[in-house]
Scaffold this motif. Structure first.
Motif, PDB file in Angstrom:
ATOM      1  N   MET A 249       0.822  -1.204   0.000  1.00 23.42           N
ATOM      2  CA  MET A 249       0.000   0.000   0.000  1.00 23.42           C
ATOM      3  C   MET A 249       0.857   1.254   0.000  1.00 23.42           C
ATOM      4  N   THR A 250       1.916   1.255   0.791  1.00 20.69           N
ATOM      5  CA  THR A 250       2.786   2.427   0.867  1.00 20.69           C
ATOM      6  C   THR A 250       3.553   2.627  -0.437  1.00 20.69           C
ATOM      7  N   LEU A 251       4.077   1.543  -0.993  1.00 22.39           N
ATOM      8  CA  LEU A 251       4.788   1.645  -2.271  1.00 22.39           C
ATOM      9  C   LEU A 251       3.854   2.134  -3.368  1.00 22.39           C
ATOM     10  N   LEU A 252       2.645   1.585  -3.416  1.00 19.05           N
ATOM     11  CA  LEU A 252       1.686   1.992  -4.434  1.00 19.05           C
ATOM     12  C   LEU A 252       1.323   3.467  -4.282  1.00 19.05           C
ATOM     13  N   THR A 253       1.209   3.942  -3.045  1.00 22.60           N
ATOM     14  CA  THR A 253       0.914   5.354  -2.826  1.00 22.60           C
ATOM     15  C   THR A 253       2.006   6.234  -3.402  1.00 22.60           C
ATOM     16  N   ALA A 254       3.256   5.907  -3.109  1.00 20.50           N
ATOM     17  CA  ALA A 254       4.368   6.705  -3.640  1.00 20.50           C
ATOM     18  C   ALA A 254       4.375   6.684  -5.168  1.00 20.50           C
ATOM     19  N   PHE A 255       4.098   5.512  -5.738  1.00 20.28           N
ATOM     20  CA  PHE A 255       4.073   5.381  -7.196  1.00 20.28           C
ATOM     21  C   PHE A 255       2.964   6.242  -7.790  1.00 20.28           C
ATOM     22  N   ASP A 267      -6.945  11.584 -10.543  1.00 23.89           N
ATOM     23  CA  ASP A 267      -7.790  10.381 -10.540  1.00 23.89           C
ATOM     24  C   ASP A 267      -7.011   9.294 -11.278  1.00 23.89           C
ATOM     25  N   ILE A 268      -6.416   8.389 -10.520  1.00 20.99           N
ATOM     26  CA  ILE A 268      -5.427   7.475 -11.102  1.00 20.99           C
ATOM     27  C   ILE A 268      -5.864   6.030 -10.908  1.00 20.99           C
ATOM     28  N   VAL A 269      -5.949   5.306 -12.022  1.00 22.76           N
ATOM     29  CA  VAL A 269      -6.275   3.882 -12.014  1.00 22.76           C
ATOM     30  C   VAL A 269      -5.022   3.093 -12.367  1.00 22.76           C
ATOM     31  N   VAL A 270      -4.603   2.229 -11.472  1.00 25.01           N
ATOM     32  CA  VAL A 270      -3.462   1.332 -11.691  1.00 25.01           C
ATOM     33  C   VAL A 270      -3.937  -0.080 -11.385  1.00 25.01           C
ATOM     34  N   GLY A 271      -3.550  -1.044 -12.177  1.00 27.34           N
ATOM     35  CA  GLY A 271      -3.941  -2.422 -11.949  1.00 27.34           C
ATOM     36  C   GLY A 271      -2.955  -3.162 -11.073  1.00 27.34           C
ATOM     37  N   THR A 272      -3.426  -4.226 -10.469  1.00 26.55           N
ATOM     38  CA  THR A 272      -2.531  -5.150  -9.779  1.00 26.55           C
ATOM     39  C   THR A 272      -3.054  -6.561  -9.988  1.00 26.55           C
ATOM     40  N   ASP A 273      -2.154  -7.508 -10.035  1.00 25.64           N
ATOM     41  CA  ASP A 273      -2.534  -8.918 -10.131  1.00 25.64           C
ATOM     42  C   ASP A 273      -2.734  -9.488  -8.737  1.00 25.64           C
ATOM     43  N   ILE A 274      -3.714 -10.353  -8.608  1.00 24.43           N
ATOM     44  CA  ILE A 274      -3.967 -10.987  -7.318  1.00 24.43           C
ATOM     45  C   ILE A 274      -4.113 -12.490  -7.522  1.00 24.43           C
ATOM     46  N   ALA A 275      -3.612 -13.270  -6.582  1.00 26.78           N
ATOM     47  CA  ALA A 275      -3.586 -14.723  -6.739  1.00 26.78           C
ATOM     48  C   ALA A 275      -4.978 -15.314  -6.904  1.00 26.78           C
ATOM     49  N   ASN A 276      -5.994 -14.737  -6.225  1.00 28.39           N
ATOM     50  CA  ASN A 276      -7.391 -15.151  -6.376  1.00 28.39           C
ATOM     51  C   ASN A 276      -7.608 -16.620  -5.994  1.00 28.39           C
ATOM     52  N   ARG A 277      -6.865 -17.085  -5.013  1.00 25.32           N
ATOM     53  CA  ARG A 277      -7.051 -18.453  -4.501  1.00 25.32           C
ATOM     54  C   ARG A 277      -7.619 -18.330  -3.090  1.00 25.32           C
ATOM     55  N   THR A 278      -8.884 -17.971  -3.034  1.00 27.92           N
ATOM     56  CA  THR A 278      -9.514 -17.675  -1.752  1.00 27.92           C
ATOM     57  C   THR A 278     -10.029 -18.912  -1.042  1.00 27.92           C
ATOM     58  N   ALA A 294      -8.593  -3.370 -10.525  1.00 30.05           N
ATOM     59  CA  ALA A 294      -8.389  -1.966 -10.889  1.00 30.05           C
ATOM     60  C   ALA A 294      -8.420  -1.129  -9.616  1.00 30.05           C
ATOM     61  N   LEU A 295      -7.277  -0.573  -9.215  1.00 32.46           N
ATOM     62  CA  LEU A 295      -7.155   0.207  -7.983  1.00 32.46           C
ATOM     63  C   LEU A 295      -7.219   1.691  -8.339  1.00 32.46           C
ATOM     64  N   ARG A 296      -8.336   2.303  -8.008  1.00 33.40           N
ATOM     65  CA  ARG A 296      -8.564   3.716  -8.343  1.00 33.40           C
ATOM     66  C   ARG A 296      -8.407   4.573  -7.093  1.00 33.40           C
ATOM     67  N   THR A 297      -7.635   5.644  -7.208  1.00 30.55           N
ATOM     68  CA  THR A 297      -7.395   6.528  -6.071  1.00 30.55           C
ATOM     69  C   THR A 297      -7.621   7.974  -6.479  1.00 30.55           C
ATOM     70  N   VAL A 312      -5.284   5.028  -0.197  1.00 32.51           N
ATOM     71  CA  VAL A 312      -4.896   3.835  -0.949  1.00 32.51           C
ATOM     72  C   VAL A 312      -5.213   2.585  -0.144  1.00 32.51           C
ATOM     73  N   ARG A 313      -4.971   2.633   1.167  1.00 29.56           N
ATOM     74  CA  ARG A 313      -5.277   1.483   2.024  1.00 29.56           C
ATOM     75  C   ARG A 313      -6.752   1.111   1.905  1.00 29.56           C
ATOM     76  N   GLU A 314      -7.622   2.102   1.965  1.00 27.27           N
ATOM     77  CA  GLU A 314      -9.054   1.844   1.850  1.00 27.27           C
ATOM     78  C   GLU A 314      -9.385   1.247   0.474  1.00 27.27           C
ATOM     79  N   ASN A 315      -8.767   1.795  -0.582  1.00 21.39           N
ATOM     80  CA  ASN A 315      -8.988   1.269  -1.936  1.00 21.39           C
ATOM     81  C   ASN A 315      -8.585  -0.199  -2.034  1.00 21.39           C
ATOM     82  N   VAL A 316      -7.410  -0.515  -1.518  1.00 22.86           N
ATOM     83  CA  VAL A 316      -6.862  -1.861  -1.657  1.00 22.86           C
ATOM     84  C   VAL A 316      -7.679  -2.866  -0.856  1.00 22.86           C
ATOM     85  N   LEU A 317      -8.037  -2.525   0.384  1.00 25.72           N
ATOM     86  CA  LEU A 317      -8.821  -3.444   1.199  1.00 25.72           C
ATOM     87  C   LEU A 317     -10.187  -3.707   0.566  1.00 25.72           C
ATOM     88  N   GLY A 318     -10.789  -2.679  -0.019  1.00 24.18           N
ATOM     89  CA  GLY A 318     -12.061  -2.879  -0.704  1.00 24.18           C
ATOM     90  C   GLY A 318     -11.917  -3.790  -1.900  1.00 24.18           C
TER      91      GLY A 318
END
Length: 483
Positions: A249-255, A267-278, A294-297, A312-318
């Motif tokens: 979250m901190t690295l993504l914020t700086a980026f 208004d910035i949308v950056v993607g991230t991959d997630i393992a999706n093995r829940t 799609a992580l929008r901040t 960003v933390r709120e975005n990522v947790l959601g």
């Protein structure tokens, strides 16, 4: 049997451009020591027996794609090349030519086995083991599974022991069928509602390119690597604990702050991959599970860096809480514009990897206790699916290693190097003064050459109060990405 939604997208892309090699995933290993070739062949055969995805082809019936699973083979023969008679220079040249050729050899997904294996003998006790899979049957987490099972099975075979691996509870085709059923559930409707609200009015983020965007993406790419120091990494971890955030979250914020500063966009949308093995049953399966988020901040209102991290933390947790909705379904339901060679809405990717690295060994268990050392071989990056993608991972030495893979259709190397330099400098300055507004934190061109960014300062007392919160974040399934 039906395809998963992620598989269906890759099948559709293959129909548009048969034999596209940008979906090839290579794994190259160096084997040092006494090799039992029969044990290695048996280990590969056993992995293929265990995982039906490695025996799957994708055919079309009445215009619809289906999975066809071939029977398990019982007489697998390991293909081999022998370079041991070559002079050293000639051998090195042969290897340099072989690796990209194998990585770039096309698959016919309707007919070919989508797992390709090759053993190369360099010296009596030195071999290369080349594995290439099509992305439609695998992902980065799966590569880790393949490597771990190969080592466990090989060691058991040379010690004349039975397989130590338990039988799998389900297969990937079961997951694909479950996914389509799940899409009719209330949970899927709730996740769709979340994403519709979160991405309403969102636009693709365009980073200024050096060259005009071509009509058709060639996927040609290159790579630039960088590192963060141990000191910066320690401070990054401590600050993240203070803010009940993960280092991702901190690295993504700086980026994102750097992107905002360089483009003027808030208004910035950056993607991230997630393992999706829940689900526990999927964690040991080889298959294409990975999902795109799609992580929008919104960085408007002149927030401080600390406040930006909270956003960003709120975005990522959601996003993590709503990760099961396939991105391809979301694209259809939101009626996002599609174009060949580009991912709708997401041009940039930022990923924190936690794939185990380094080397391993498998002991033969005989009187001389001979062992086989297994270590990864770097493969040159020659393709990029996004405008650019940043990958970061912790190193054994305590720092962080990063790389940026970028489209050479759009960017020159110097532009990517400047972006990485800005990111490194901004991160250090933000950690040092997190209560500055994000537009006040200097970029390299704004900082005085004689005054480097101050060393970050942290409050030890806050660090001691935060571990419980951070552990809670770590329990969230999907806060684990493997590429």
């Amino acid at each position: 049997m039906p395809l998963s939604f992620a598989q269906q997208r890759l099948w559709f892309l293959d129909q548009l451009n048969p034999g596209d090699t940008s979906q090839n995933i290579p794994l190259f290993l160096q084997l040092d020591g006494e090799l039992d070739q029969e044990a290695l062949s048996w280990s590969v055969q056993e992995i293929m027996r265990r995982h039906e995805s490695l025996r799957t082809t994708f055919q079309t019936i009445d215009g619809e794609a289906v999975q066809r699973i071939a029977p398990a083979v019982t007489d697998f023969a390991l293909p081999c090349l022998d370079f041991s008679a070559m002079e050293a220079e000639q051998q090195q040249q042969a290897v340099r030519e072989l690796l990209p050729r194998e990585a770039g050899r096309a698959f016919n997904i309707a007919q070919d086995c989508l797992l390709r294996i090759l053993l190369v003998r360099l010296q009596p006790q030195q071999h290369l083991f080349l594995v290439v899979m099509h992305h439609i049957i695998t992902d980065g987490w799966s590569i880790g599974i393949f490597s771990a099972e190969l080592q466990a099975l090989y060691q058991a075979r040379v010690q004349q022991q039975p397989s130590p691996l338990p039988e799998l509870a389900i297969q990937y085709a079961d997951f694909a069928a479950w996914q389509r059923q799940w899409l009719q559930s209330d949970a899927a409707s709730e996740q769709l509602a979340y994403w519709k609200q979160r991405l309403q009015g969102a636009q693709s983020f365009e980073y200024p390119a050096d060259h005009p965007r071509p009509e058709v993406n060639s996927h040609r790419g290159s790579n630039y690597t960088f590192t963060l120091s141990e000191q910066t990494t320690r401070t990054l971890k401590t600050f993240s604990q203070q803010e009940s955030a993960t280092i991702f979250m901190t690295l993504l914020t700086a980026f994102k702050c750097v992107l905002a500063r360089k483009t003027g966009s808030e208004d910035i949308v950056v993607g991230t991959d997630i393992a999706n093995r829940t689900r526990q049953e999927t964690e040991a399966l080889i298959g294409f599970f990975i999902n795109l988020l799609a992580l929008r901040t919104d960085l408007s209102g002149k927030p401080t860096f600390r406040q930006a991290v909270a956003r960003v933390r709120e975005n990522v947790l959601g996003a993590y809480s709503n990760q099961e909705l396939p991105y391809d379904v979301l694209v259809d339901r939101l009626h996002l514009k599609r174009s060949y060679g580009r991912t709708p809405l997401i041009n940039l990717l930022f990923v924190l990897q936690n794939v185990p690295g380094g080397s391993a060994s498998a002991s033969a268990g005989n009187e001389q206790e001979q062992s086989l050392s297994i270590s990864p071989v770097a493969n040159e990056v020659t393709s990029s699916k996004f405008d650019f993608a940043v990958f970061m991972a912790e190193t054994a030495e305590g720092g962080m290693a990063g790389s940026i893979t970028y489209s050479t259709d759009l960017f020159d190397a110097v532009s990517m190097q400047q972006l990485v330099t800005a990111f490194e400098h901004y991160l250090q300055a933000a950690l040092a003064q997190p209560d500055l507004q994000i537009h006040e934190i200097p970029l390299p061109a704004e900082a005085k050459q004689s005054q480097p960014a101050p060393e970050p300062q942290v409050e030890a007392s806050k660090q001691e109060r935060r571990p419980a919160s951070l552990r809670k974040l770590g329990n969230i399934k999907g806060n684990r990405t493997k590429l």
